[in-house]
Enzyme design. Structure first.
Site, PDB file in Angstrom:
ATOM      1  N   LYS A  45      69.004  59.008  72.533  1.00 37.52           N
ATOM      2  CA  LYS A  45      69.533  58.235  74.796  1.00 37.52           C
ATOM      3  C   LYS A  45      70.478  57.810  73.958  1.00 37.52           C
ATOM      4  O   LYS A  45      71.120  57.380  73.332  1.00 37.52           O
ATOM      5  CB  LYS A  45      68.383  57.745  74.941  1.00 37.52           C
ATOM      6  N   TYR A 272      94.260  35.549  78.070  1.00 37.75           N
ATOM      7  CA  TYR A 272      94.427  35.262  79.584  1.00 37.75           C
ATOM      8  C   TYR A 272      93.424  33.546  79.466  1.00 37.75           C
ATOM      9  O   TYR A 272      92.856  33.490  77.977  1.00 37.75           O
ATOM     10  CB  TYR A 272      93.396  35.944  80.279  1.00 37.75           C
TER      11      TYR A 272
HETATM   12  C1  LIG Z   1      64.148  53.800  72.700  1.00 36.88           C
HETATM   13  C2  LIG Z   1      63.027  54.109  72.354  1.00 36.88           C
HETATM   14  C3  LIG Z   1      62.017  54.440  71.260  1.00 36.88           C
HETATM   15  C4  LIG Z   1      63.110  54.431  70.327  1.00 36.88           C
HETATM   16  O1  LIG Z   1      63.041  52.859  69.690  1.00 36.88           O
HETATM   17  P1  LIG Z   1      63.623  52.459  68.252  1.00 36.88           P
HETATM   18  O2  LIG Z   1      63.816  51.346  68.199  1.00 36.88           O
HETATM   19  O3  LIG Z   1      65.749  52.901  68.247  1.00 36.88           O
HETATM   20  O4  LIG Z   1      63.751  53.478  67.505  1.00 36.88           O
HETATM   21  C5  LIG Z   1      60.865  55.325  70.566  1.00 36.88           C
HETATM   22  N1  LIG Z   1      60.507  55.042  72.100  1.00 36.88           N
HETATM   23  C6  LIG Z   1      60.683  54.782  72.972  1.00 36.88           C
HETATM   24  C7  LIG Z   1      60.137  55.429  74.420  1.00 36.88           C
HETATM   25  C8  LIG Z   1      62.117  54.649  72.976  1.00 36.88           C
HETATM   26  O5  LIG Z   1      62.460  54.135  75.155  1.00 36.88           O
END
Ligand SMILES: *Cc1c(COP(=O)(O)O)cnc(C)c1O
Length: 379
Positions: A45, A272
């Site tokens: 993701k 800035y």
């Molecule tokens: C993001 C996510 C993961 C992976 O999590 P990590 O901590 O990056 O390993 C797994 N399951 C779900 C439902 C997630 O949203």
């Protein structure tokens, strides 16, 4: 000069994200050696945690990742349009008008309630298709998912849904990365208790999955039938507390080049709002990277940068597209490499160090590097 290509074309901009593809493979092997031959669902993701969605997913699938997990529909569609054929689960919540698109692109749907499951069933039946569904149980995050003590209602609805294939049942941990495993144990217990529904009704239990990176690194009893590693595949530990049970290798570095050199006179303000004043005549270089690239403004007067294998402080407020670095009385020339995250010579700045300086998590640092920074894959 050699031309350098990214996914999009020739890179002219000196600010780049380099992805070490061998490190990605190494980290997949780390996960593999911890969990044995259970399927790995690689989580990609948010642009594969900043690593580039399509190319990273392809590399993962080539080296033993079995399935992919994304956050929302469009991320799944991008992968399908790029020709990826592996099973893809969309982890997030759904709206009824999206369901037909899940079916069209053969994406596995998260069903987080009886109501949503009925909408999925209706759409699938109406289209004469079958939906691939993972049921989401909330065991203590209070995000999406049916509460564990009402899970049987969702299970009953799923068993009755004639146009849904039950591909999995899952839950998600709140703090599996923490040193204290108490809440993780409670969540696992709630999940397993809910799942007793299936043997009690002499039904086959669908594949069960709950382990994220924190759980994979610390809690083997959570591995069940599949695991969902995210951040560890990118070589980053989910938190400072997490046990280093695998030697992960960071795959991402953020690099740029010096574009300007000047001497700042003693007493002159830099940047800035004049938040830094030169205590003496000082050499300052400008780098063409800023918070507009996702290098956080909170690192103003806190972060550092590697140039010529040495660490130098960022001075003054970080601008949208540029920042200034004091190199004291040392020298640095135009076009010389500067590293914001990664290694140079013997020095290293980790994404974790940047995160804790900026008062955030390593996840946000990786994901925050936005798409205007080209990704370059080094293999
Ligand atoms: C993001 C996510 C993961 C992976 O999590 P990590 O901590 O990056 O390993 C797994 N399951 C779900 C439902 C997630 O949203």
């Amino acid at each position: 000069m050699t031309q350098i290509y990214s996914e999009e074309g020739i890179i002219q901009r000196p600010t780049v994200v380099d992805i070490d593809v061998a490190a990605l493979r190494h980290n997949v092997q780390c996960a593999r050696s911890l969990v044995g031959d259970r399927p790995l669902m690689g989580i990609v993701k948010a642009n594969a945690y900043g690593h580039g969605l399509v190319r990273t997913s392809q590399e993962f699938l080539r080296c033993g990742v079995d399935q992919l997990g994304v956050a929302f529909l469009e991320e799944g569609i991008v992968l399908r349009k790029a020709g990826l054929r592996a099973p893809i689960l969309v982890l997030g919540g759904i709206l009824s008008e999206q369901i037909a698109h899940y079916l069209e692109y053969d994406l596995m749907i998260t069903a987080p309630s009886v109501f949503k499951l009925e909408q999925i069933e209706e759409t699938a039946a109406g289209n004469g298709e079958r939906a691939k569904v993972h049921l989401k149980i909330d065991t203590g995050l209070e995000r999406i998912g049916v509460h564990h003590d009402h899970a049987h209602e969702l299970f009953e609805a799923a068993v009755a849904a004639r146009h849904c294939d039950l591909c999995g049942v899952f839950s998600h941990f709140a703090d599996a990365h923490a040193a204290d495993g108490t809440y993780t144990a409670l969540q696992l217990e709630r999940f397993l208790e809910a799942l007793e529904f299936f043997p009690r009704h002499s039904l086959p239990t669908p594949p069960r999955h709950i382990a994220n990176s924190g759980a994979i690194l610390q809690h083997p009893e959570t591995f069940l039938d599949m695991v969902r590693p995210g951040i560890m595949l990118y070589g980053v530990y989910p938190s400072e507390e997490t046990r280093r049970s695998a030697e992960l290798r960071p795959s991402l570095s953020l690099r740029t080049r010096v574009v300007y050199f000047k001497v700042v006179r003693q007493g002159s303000r830099v940047g800035y709002d004049g938040t830094w004043t030169a205590p003496e005549d000082t050499r300052v270089v400008t780098l063409p990277v800023g918070y507009g690239d996702g290098y956080r403004r909170a690192l103003s007067n806190k972060g550092s940068v590697l140039i010529n294998g040495r660490k130098y402080p960022i001075v003054g407020n970080i601008s949208m597209d540029q920042l200034m670095v004091s190199i004291g009385q040392d020298s640095a020339h135009n076009n010389e490499e500067a590293v914001l995250i990664g290694t140079q010579g013997k020095e290293c700045i980790t994404c974790e160090q940047v995160a804790y300086l900026a008062g955030t998590s390593p996840y946000e640092v990786l994901v925050g590097i936005n798409t205007r920074v080209p990704r370059r894959y080094i293999d």
